[in-house]
Design an enzyme around this catalytic site. Sequence first.
Site, PDB file in Angstrom:
ATOM      1  N   ASP A   1       0.062  44.394-104.265  1.00 15.43           N
ATOM      2  CA  ASP A   1       0.358  45.522-105.130  1.00 15.43           C
ATOM      3  C   ASP A   1       1.727  45.271-105.757  1.00 15.43           C
ATOM      4  OD1 ASP A   1       0.599  47.983-106.258  1.00 15.43           O
ATOM      5  OD2 ASP A   1      -0.085  49.084-104.495  1.00 15.43           O
TER       6      ASP A   1
ATOM      7  N   ASP B  84      -2.472  46.152-111.525  1.00 20.29           N
ATOM      8  CA  ASP B  84      -1.388  45.632-110.687  1.00 20.29           C
ATOM      9  C   ASP B  84      -1.776  45.491-109.218  1.00 20.29           C
ATOM     10  OD1 ASP B  84      -1.562  48.282-110.064  1.00 20.29           O
ATOM     11  OD2 ASP B  84       0.581  48.535-109.774  1.00 20.29           O
ATOM     12  N   GLU B  85      -3.057  45.470-108.944  1.00 21.51           N
ATOM     13  CA  GLU B  85      -3.503  45.362-107.559  1.00 21.51           C
ATOM     14  C   GLU B  85      -4.623  44.338-107.438  1.00 21.51           C
ATOM     15  OE1 GLU B  85      -4.713  48.904-105.415  1.00 21.51           O
ATOM     16  OE2 GLU B  85      -3.308  50.057-106.650  1.00 21.51           O
TER      17      GLU B  85
END
Length: 624
Positions: free
Chosen positions: A117, A207-208
């Site tokens: 993350d 973003d993960e």
Amino acid sequence: MTNEPPAEAKYEREAKIISEHDTLKYSLLGPSLTKSGQDNVDQSKVAEIIYNASKGSKYFNNEEARDKNLTQKIERILTKKAQLERLDLASDRRKADDYIAELELTRDLSQVVVHIDCDAFYAAVEELDRPELREVPFSVGVGVLTTCNYHARKFGCRSGMAGFVAKKLCPQLIQLPLNFDKYTAKAQEVREIIVEYDPRFESASIDEAYLNITEYCETNDIGPEEAVQQLRREVEEKTKITISAGIAANAKLSKICSNMNKPNGQFRLPSDRNSVIAFMRDLPTRKVNGIGRVFERELDAVGVKTCGDIYAYRQYLSKLFGEKAFVFLMQCYLGLGRTKIQPAEEYERKSVGTESTFGEMGDPGELRNKLRATAEELEKDMLRTQFKGRTLCLKVKLHTYEVLTRQVIPPKSIHLADDLYKYSVPMLSKLEQEFPGMRLRLMGLRCTHLVSMKKPDTMAFFGFRKRPDASTERESSPSDTSKRKIDDLSSDQEQWEEWPDELLFEDAERQEREDEFNELESLSQEVDKRRHHGKEIVPNPTPRKETEEEWWDCPICMRPQAASEKEFNEHIDLCLSRQTIRDAVQENSEQEPTPVAKKFRLGNEKGRDRIGKADPKQRRLCFG
DNA sequence: GCGGATCAC
DNA sequence: TATGGTGATCCGC
């Protein structure tokens, strides 16, 4: 003062008002309360400031009404629980225990799953362009905060918070507009590194990502923690973005773990049963993906504060919260989750929609203009994604923040603005009658029950070809047919993969997509089997020439379908809806439903990553 | 099947 | 002064 005794009821009433305001204040803190960076913040002070900044606004009043509703719902749950306590729940407890035993058999501790993350991603990207921002509190997104840096979080600022509220908490807060393209490009840089650790990594959002590094660790003879350490170092060196990571035996656990040492840290949960059980035992329910503010409060009310508490209440949970929630909670208690990590390719979108907020508006002409503009927007999205919709859904938010939806099934699947508008206007008119003088602050349109406009060849899916090949088709052996069908399916698959924009899907969806895929495959085999054994589900797979027109018999509903292959494909899509499949398989079966039919009736009973929502794909706006 | 509600990001 | 957009699922009716 001795003239005390106001009725106890009055005290109770006052206590209730206070506690109601407490729950409301908690709710107003927003959904991202549990995000990192808030540990040293005095939340009661923050809550007070937010409360006072919001008080009296329409938004506040709506939140208050929602909070009251939830309080009532919780009262009903507690009443139900009190009733259940008077009953003998031995059988429910046994059922739960049997289920736990069953679940335990599925536990797989052999894989090393990593969830990574990026820390305050959008803010971090902005800081790269403007290093001076590192030293000051700032947020990304004006009006409402999309995310903010850790300086700002120290003041209690959070994603999802109204900009003016954030300013009250932190007057020196700088607010930046979004640069979505910039974030997408940076995310791609990160992906280029993580792909080296797991070529089949899974993007969960911009973003993960989830990685299965079991193989990487083996081939490179490196431990999971060292490997992740190295990955994080590499990402930071090459992209200047810091990431946090969780390492555990499955996706659900690794997701929780990536939040443990945020920012720029990692946490590993050892992959042995005792560690996992102990970890879950003390874990607040809210830390689990899928348990939000509401479910947290409901669980808290019945006595469940941590995942470990779930066990003691196992005999109530199904009746209080439903079967799906029961299954989900049992998996939380046991720390079970998916171990299969795979790219986001196999996924079927279920809806396409657009919505927007605007200054309050009540004039019918203006509302129709807005609806027309919304339809134009949706048309663009439908063209971009290459879908038509069989159902059209209108969403409005009244000036009071109350949300309403209405849907229709047009006579044909639609995607053009003219049609979208034509079929949504009556819904708007009806709403205007229902709510005389209604004023709106949001309008949205969404298509569901999608029909692909670029699906390769649905006929091939069923092993058919158009004339003149149809005759040879019939003569091919069953094994040939099934083999080719697999080929067709894989080519179908490939076509589905070429989506226009990068996809960021969630696990549950993917799992379901896969299940769906397998079900369809079974079904087509079932159809095939019947075709090759006396009981013809498809009496005549060849196009029938009747006068000038060509006709096809639909292999599902068996009704003749006229005209072009395109129309036939659309019809097949219609028939492929689950209800239709169920009916078809059953109607054509005199005996018990086939395994396929049974499977459809039961639906997907496999474990989910979450109940409720699963986030599919992220576009335009989202909070970090 | 529809509409409301919840959830994630 | 003022509180987002996209997509999915579950539940009650």
